[in-house]
Scaffold this active site. Structure first.
Site, short mmCIF file in Angstrom:
data_model
loop_
_atom_site.label_atom_id
_atom_site.label_comp_id
_atom_site.label_asym_id
_atom_site.label_seq_id
_atom_site.Cartn_x
_atom_site.Cartn_y
_atom_site.Cartn_z
N ARG A 232 0.85 -1.19 0.00
CA ARG A 232 0.00 0.00 0.00
C ARG A 232 0.89 1.24 0.00
O ARG A 232 1.88 1.32 0.74
CB ARG A 232 -0.91 0.02 1.24
CG ARG A 232 -2.11 -0.90 1.18
CD ARG A 232 -3.12 -0.47 0.10
NE ARG A 232 -4.28 -1.35 0.05
CZ ARG A 232 -4.39 -2.42 -0.74
NH1 ARG A 232 -3.42 -2.76 -1.57
NH2 ARG A 232 -5.50 -3.14 -0.72
N GLU A 261 -3.03 7.44 -4.39
CA GLU A 261 -3.46 6.75 -5.59
C GLU A 261 -4.78 7.33 -6.11
O GLU A 261 -5.66 7.60 -5.28
CB GLU A 261 -3.63 5.25 -5.24
CG GLU A 261 -3.18 4.36 -6.35
CD GLU A 261 -3.01 2.93 -5.87
OE1 GLU A 261 -2.21 2.69 -4.95
OE2 GLU A 261 -3.70 2.09 -6.42
N HIS A 279 -0.79 -0.33 -10.01
CA HIS A 279 -1.48 -1.23 -9.05
C HIS A 279 -2.02 -2.48 -9.75
O HIS A 279 -3.24 -2.71 -9.80
CB HIS A 279 -2.60 -0.48 -8.31
CG HIS A 279 -2.94 -1.11 -6.99
ND1 HIS A 279 -3.41 -0.39 -5.90
CD2 HIS A 279 -2.88 -2.41 -6.56
CE1 HIS A 279 -3.62 -1.22 -4.90
NE2 HIS A 279 -3.31 -2.45 -5.27
C1 GLV Z 1 -4.71 -5.31 -3.84
O1 GLV Z 1 -4.02 -4.37 -3.61
C2 GLV Z 1 -5.39 -6.07 -2.84
O2 GLV Z 1 -5.37 -5.69 -1.66
O3 GLV Z 1 -6.01 -7.08 -3.20
#
Ligand code: GLV
Length: 318
Positions: A232, A261, A279
């Protein structure tokens, strides 16, 4: 209420058991979701959707939120718990693909994969040279993994194939047998930062580890080391990372997630030694279908079968 058009046929299965509203474009804000959610018993959310106190307050009938992600930092779990709402997520199914992407970033940053590709596309390659895009040998280097949950362990497990020695840090040490199987050892965070050639983040985001990598902790990292983040964005102070890279203290970064983000700090964009991905840690068809299946199965288990799903994070009692 389903906030995305997910791959696979899970939606059809849900429709056979429940009345479904599909908002394939999602909703713009938490306020919009709050205005919409009243009367629904189940919500399928994406990680981009904040599900906070005001949503739970507006959703008196809500029994379950199935988050199509393993991370649940977009959801106020305390508020869910207080209101007796079950929250499920999608662990396990995305572990290998996300670990693979962490290694893709490690390889890309170490070996100039992206800058080399850009040179070829600009047709600027004019022949083999001894000092051209000279990267760093992975073999014999040391990887420090922060957060040895499912994904962190899968990243550690891949290291021997590249001849990379590993250490990991998290608050609770893994069982000795697990360490043995992974060929790794726990070490304190300051030691990990000071000795790792590559630091890869695999912790879930919480109030305690926000800005885990900041100006001070990055100053304590080994000069020339690399930072990889597929977890994250807010685990890293992006402005401080940009400065540590610009000054040459850190050797490079590979990022799949961002502090704000979908925006990325403008100073990171201008740096050569950074690889930036949008991502996509779990982004394979196989995994995205499995993630969707988890969510639809959990909604059916809760709303049609009247049982709390095994993947419930909160709301498992009472
Ligand atoms: C992606 O970032 C997730 O948490 O699945």
């Amino acid at each position: 209420l389903v906030l995305a058009d997910l791959p696979g046929d899970g939606l059809e299965r849900l429709r056979q058991r429940c009345e479904v509203t599909l908002r394939s474009a999602g909703v713009a804000s938490e306020a919009e979701l709050s205005a919409l959610v009243a009367g629904y018993h189940g919500l399928l959310s994406l990680l981009t959707q904040r599900v906070g106190e005001r949503v739970f307050a507006a959703a008196e009938d809500l029994e379950i939120v199935a988050n199509c992600a393993v991370g649940v930092d977009n959801i106020d779990l305390g508020a869910a718990e207080r209101r007796g709402v079950v929250v499920t997520h999608t662990p396990d199914v995305l572990t290998d693909d996300t670990a693979d992407l962490a290694w893709a970033l490690i390889l890309a940053v170490s070996r100039g994969v992206v800058s080399g590709d850009a040179i070829m596309r600009r047709q600027e390659y004019d022949g083999w040279q001894p000092r051209f895009i000279v990267g760093r040998s992975l073999t014999g280097s040391r990887l420090g993994v922060i957060g040895a949950g499912r994904i962190g362990r899968a990243v550690l497990a891949r290291a021997p194939a590249f001849g990379v020695e590993t250490r990991y840090y998290q608050r609770h040490r893994l069982p000795i047998d697990t360490e043995g199987e992974l060929g790794t050892e726990w070490c304190p965070l300051d030691e990990l930062l000071a000795t790792a050639d590559i630091v890869s983040l695999h912790a879930s985001l919480n109030d305690e580890n926000r800005y885990l990598l900041n100006a001070e902790t990055m100053a304590a990292m080994k000069p020339g080391s690399l930072v990889i983040n597929t977890a994250r964005g807010p685990l890293i102070d992006e402005a401080a990372l940009a400065e540590a890279l610009r000054s040459g203290h850190l050797g490079g970064a590979g990022l799949d997630v961002y502090e704000n983000e979908p925006r990325v700090h403008p100073r990171l964009v201008g740096l050569e030694n950074v690889v930036l991905l949008p991502h996509i840690g779990s982004a394979t068809w196989e995994t995205r279908v499995r993630m969707a299946d988890c969510c639809f199965a959990d909604l059916i288990t809760m709303l049609a079968d009247g049982r709390v799903p095994a993947r419930a994070l909160v709301g498992t009692v009472g």
